[in-house]
Write a protein that holds these residues in place. Structure first.
Motif, short mmCIF file in Angstrom:
data_model
loop_
_atom_site.label_atom_id
_atom_site.label_comp_id
_atom_site.label_asym_id
_atom_site.label_seq_id
_atom_site.Cartn_x
_atom_site.Cartn_y
_atom_site.Cartn_z
N SER A 71 0.80 -1.22 0.00
CA SER A 71 0.00 0.00 0.00
C SER A 71 0.84 1.27 0.00
O SER A 71 0.32 2.36 -0.22
CB SER A 71 -0.92 0.02 1.21
OG SER A 71 -0.16 -0.05 2.41
N LEU A 72 2.14 1.16 0.23
CA LEU A 72 3.00 2.33 0.30
C LEU A 72 4.09 2.27 -0.76
O LEU A 72 4.71 1.22 -0.97
CB LEU A 72 3.66 2.44 1.67
CG LEU A 72 2.78 2.71 2.88
CD1 LEU A 72 3.63 2.71 4.13
CD2 LEU A 72 2.03 4.03 2.73
N THR A 73 4.31 3.39 -1.43
CA THR A 73 5.45 3.48 -2.32
C THR A 73 6.71 3.68 -1.48
O THR A 73 6.64 4.00 -0.29
CB THR A 73 5.31 4.65 -3.30
OG1 THR A 73 5.35 5.88 -2.55
CG2 THR A 73 4.01 4.56 -4.08
N ARG A 74 7.86 3.53 -2.11
CA ARG A 74 9.11 3.75 -1.38
C ARG A 74 9.19 5.19 -0.88
O ARG A 74 9.64 5.45 0.25
CB ARG A 74 10.30 3.44 -2.29
CG ARG A 74 11.64 3.47 -1.58
CD ARG A 74 12.75 3.02 -2.52
NE ARG A 74 12.60 1.63 -2.90
CZ ARG A 74 13.03 0.60 -2.17
NH1 ARG A 74 13.65 0.82 -1.03
NH2 ARG A 74 12.86 -0.64 -2.60
N ALA A 75 8.75 6.15 -1.71
CA ALA A 75 8.79 7.55 -1.30
C ALA A 75 7.85 7.81 -0.12
O ALA A 75 8.19 8.57 0.80
CB ALA A 75 8.42 8.45 -2.47
N GLU A 76 6.69 7.18 -0.13
CA GLU A 76 5.76 7.36 0.98
C GLU A 76 6.32 6.76 2.26
O GLU A 76 6.17 7.34 3.35
CB GLU A 76 4.41 6.73 0.63
CG GLU A 76 3.63 7.48 -0.44
CD GLU A 76 2.42 6.70 -0.94
OE1 GLU A 76 1.49 7.34 -1.44
OE2 GLU A 76 2.42 5.45 -0.82
N THR A 77 6.96 5.61 2.16
CA THR A 77 7.60 5.01 3.32
C THR A 77 8.70 5.91 3.86
O THR A 77 8.84 6.11 5.07
CB THR A 77 8.17 3.63 2.97
OG1 THR A 77 7.11 2.80 2.50
CG2 THR A 77 8.82 2.98 4.18
N ARG A 78 9.49 6.46 2.95
CA ARG A 78 10.55 7.39 3.37
C ARG A 78 9.97 8.59 4.10
O ARG A 78 10.47 9.01 5.14
CB ARG A 78 11.34 7.85 2.15
CG ARG A 78 12.49 8.80 2.48
CD ARG A 78 12.91 9.59 1.28
NE ARG A 78 11.82 10.44 0.81
CZ ARG A 78 11.56 10.69 -0.47
NH1 ARG A 78 12.31 10.17 -1.41
NH2 ARG A 78 10.55 11.48 -0.80
N ASP A 79 8.90 9.16 3.57
CA ASP A 79 8.31 10.34 4.20
C ASP A 79 7.79 10.01 5.60
O ASP A 79 7.92 10.83 6.53
CB ASP A 79 7.17 10.88 3.34
CG ASP A 79 7.66 11.49 2.03
OD1 ASP A 79 8.88 11.75 1.93
OD2 ASP A 79 6.84 11.69 1.12
N ARG A 80 7.22 8.84 5.77
CA ARG A 80 6.76 8.44 7.11
C ARG A 80 7.95 8.24 8.05
O ARG A 80 7.88 8.59 9.23
CB ARG A 80 5.94 7.14 7.01
CG ARG A 80 4.59 7.33 6.36
CD ARG A 80 3.69 6.14 6.63
NE ARG A 80 2.39 6.29 6.00
CZ ARG A 80 1.38 5.45 6.16
NH1 ARG A 80 1.55 4.37 6.95
NH2 ARG A 80 0.23 5.65 5.56
N ASP A 133 15.49 13.63 -3.71
CA ASP A 133 14.26 13.34 -4.44
C ASP A 133 14.28 14.06 -5.78
O ASP A 133 15.05 15.02 -5.97
CB ASP A 133 13.04 13.80 -3.63
CG ASP A 133 11.79 12.98 -3.94
OD1 ASP A 133 11.84 12.17 -4.89
OD2 ASP A 133 10.78 13.14 -3.24
#
Length: 502
Positions: free
Chosen positions: A4-13, A34
């Motif tokens: 459910s999460l892209t790598r970028a979304e995981t990084r932001d979290r 980025d």
């Protein structure tokens, strides 16, 4: 990683979790790269805010307060300002020279660069994860400031200057002094190096017959120059009298750790190009955890260099005729590829399965060293080993320079006890200063040896280190690992500080 999460979304979290207020004592910055409108852009964040960084010092604050308020490479000078400013400080009271350029280089390797890097605060004490009383590795100015002294034949006499350079400038400068044409200071693919020849400090009317680069691993720039001016490091003072010392030293690549910067020094390029991203990193392509900064692996360092890398030894070899003796020599240094003589080649030739550990029977006993001032420091295993290694290094360089008519054109001589002294006691500690004084004494013996051969005035010298040092605070402890674990995604935290999401 969850679907459910892209790598970028995981990084932001992860950035949100790592910049929480409760981690502010141990997390100085979180940095990453980025794509923004088709351009690779550096970012830095902490609990104060987030900034987008571009080369040249352009800052775009995205949230809160700019966590990198200064990039001044001359911050905390003169030296007394550094001494008075030592202590807990937030990032807005610090300086991070060439932040965008150094962050971008770290993240320029597709398979080895982490998803983000966590930067320890200057005071973070983490012995359970490899930390010490003295620390380095940060983006900040003091941990990134290595000394830089040039002297002798081919060097202009300027004394102490309020100026700075970069560690990637060391390799091109050594090569140029050794006779490599400026148009051949390129990597194996023909691309220009990141570093430049430090022509402003050279005297082109004099061509040295030999060039000697000396590295005192981890030597603290400010304290080294302070002790030299106070008369406590007479060999360094002799060099400065016959050349130049930069008060701002040379800015290390990020992270400001050993193997990253040894490689940058001896190739003239940053980690994103040479491939040795840290003392430990992960390679996604091979699935390998790479630990180049270990006595069992130093002799293998060339295996991790990227194909386009060209060492300073290879540059010099292309322009110096072989005359039956080493054109180049590399003493106690892992990045030795292309050198005619090297300590690591002796290790490789021995077939030892323990790498540098196999030198044990060749190392002179530390407790018999004439250079140690306080023998209580020999109780520290790393310090004790460093004394023996550096005594052996001195013996090697003296042997290489046994005959004035057969001197190597370029010699690189790495010393390690200075790193041990600064890790063990922290900068300005008596343990650190003992390591500087004994390294100076070894250098003095070598200078006297060259004088005895009648060639001292024919040799160019460059003295530097691979990074600076700051003192940790034993009350500032903790780990950011629980914050990463709370994300519920698989990850690797190498270093610690290089975070890879799997």
């Amino acid at each position: 990683m969850t679907e459910s999460l892209t790598r970028a979304e995981t990084r932001d979290r992860a950035v949100d979790a790592l910049t929480a207020a409760e981690l502010a004592g141990i997390v100085d910055l979180v940095v990453w790269v980025d794509d923004v409108d088709g351009e690779r852009v550096a970012h830095a964040a902490n609990r104060q805010g987030t900034v987008r960084l571009r080369p040249g010092g352009a800052h775009e604050v995205l949230d809160g307060t700019d966590p990198i308020a200064s990039e001044d490479p001359m911050a905390f000078l003169p030296y007394q300002r550094e001494v008075e400013g030592e202590g807990p400080r937030v990032s807005t009271d610090n300086a991070y020279p060439y932040a965008a350029e150094r962050i971008l280089s770290l993240f320029d390797d597709a398979s080895r660069s982490p998803d983000l890097a966590v930067v320890h605060t200057p005071r973070h004490y983490f012995p359970d994860e490899g930390g010490h009383h003295g620390e380095h590795g940060s983006l900040d100015v003091i941990q990134s400031r290595a000394p830089l002294v040039l002297a002798g034949a081919g060097v202009a006499r300027s004394g102490y200057l309020d100026d700075h350079a970069h560690l990637v400038d060391v390799g091109p400068t050594l090569a140029a002094l050794a006779g490599v044409p400026r148009d051949d200071l390129r990597d194996a693919a023909g691309a220009p190096l990141d570093g430049r020849v430090l022509d402003a400090y050279l005297d082109p009317s004099v061509a040295p017959k030999a060039v000697v680069g000396v590295l005192w691993d981890g030597a603290h720039c400010g304290d080294l120059l302070h002790l030299a001016e106070a008369g406590e490091l007479p060999a360094v003072a002799w060099l400065v009298e016959r050349g130049v010392a930069l008060r701002g030293g040379a800015v290390a690549q990020f992270p400001s750790v050993t193997l990253t910067n040894h490689t940058s020094i001896l190739t003239g390029i940053g980690p994103g190009r040479h491939g040795v991203l840290g003392n430990v990193f992960y390679d996604r392509e091979t699935g390998e955890r790479v630990v180049p900064n270990d006595e069992t692996t130093w002799h293998r360092s060339a295996e991790w260099l990227r194909p386009t890398v060209r060492t300073v030894f290879e540059m010099v070899a292309d322009h110096v005729d072989f005359q039956g003796f080493p054109r180049t020599a590399c003493i106690d240094e892992a990045i030795d590829r292309g050198s005619d003589y090297s300590t690591m080649s002796v290790i490789r030739g021995s077939g030892s399965g323990t790498g540098a550990g196999g030198l044990g029977d060749r190392l002179p006993p530390a407790d018999q060293s004439p250079f140690v001032r306080d023998r209580a420091y020999l109780d520290d295993g790393y310090f004790r080993w460093g004394v023996s290694v550096d005594d052996l290094g001195l013996a090697q360089v003296r042997e290489l320079f046994a005959d004035a008519s057969r001197m190597p054109r370029l010699t690189w001589w790495a010393n390690v006890v200075t790193d041990a002294g600064h890790h063990g006691g922290g900068p300005r500690s008596e343990m650190a200063r003992d390591s500087l004084r004994q390294s100076d004494a070894r250098l003095g013996v070598f200078l006297d040896h060259l004088a005895g051969l009648g060639v001292l005035e024919d040799v160019a010298f460059l003295l530097t280190a691979d990074h600076g040092f700051e003192a940790a605070d034993t009350s500032v402890t903790g780990s950011w690992r629980p914050a990463l674990e709370s994300l519920g995604v698989p990850f690797r935290d190498e270093g610690p500080g290089f975070v890879y999401f799997l």
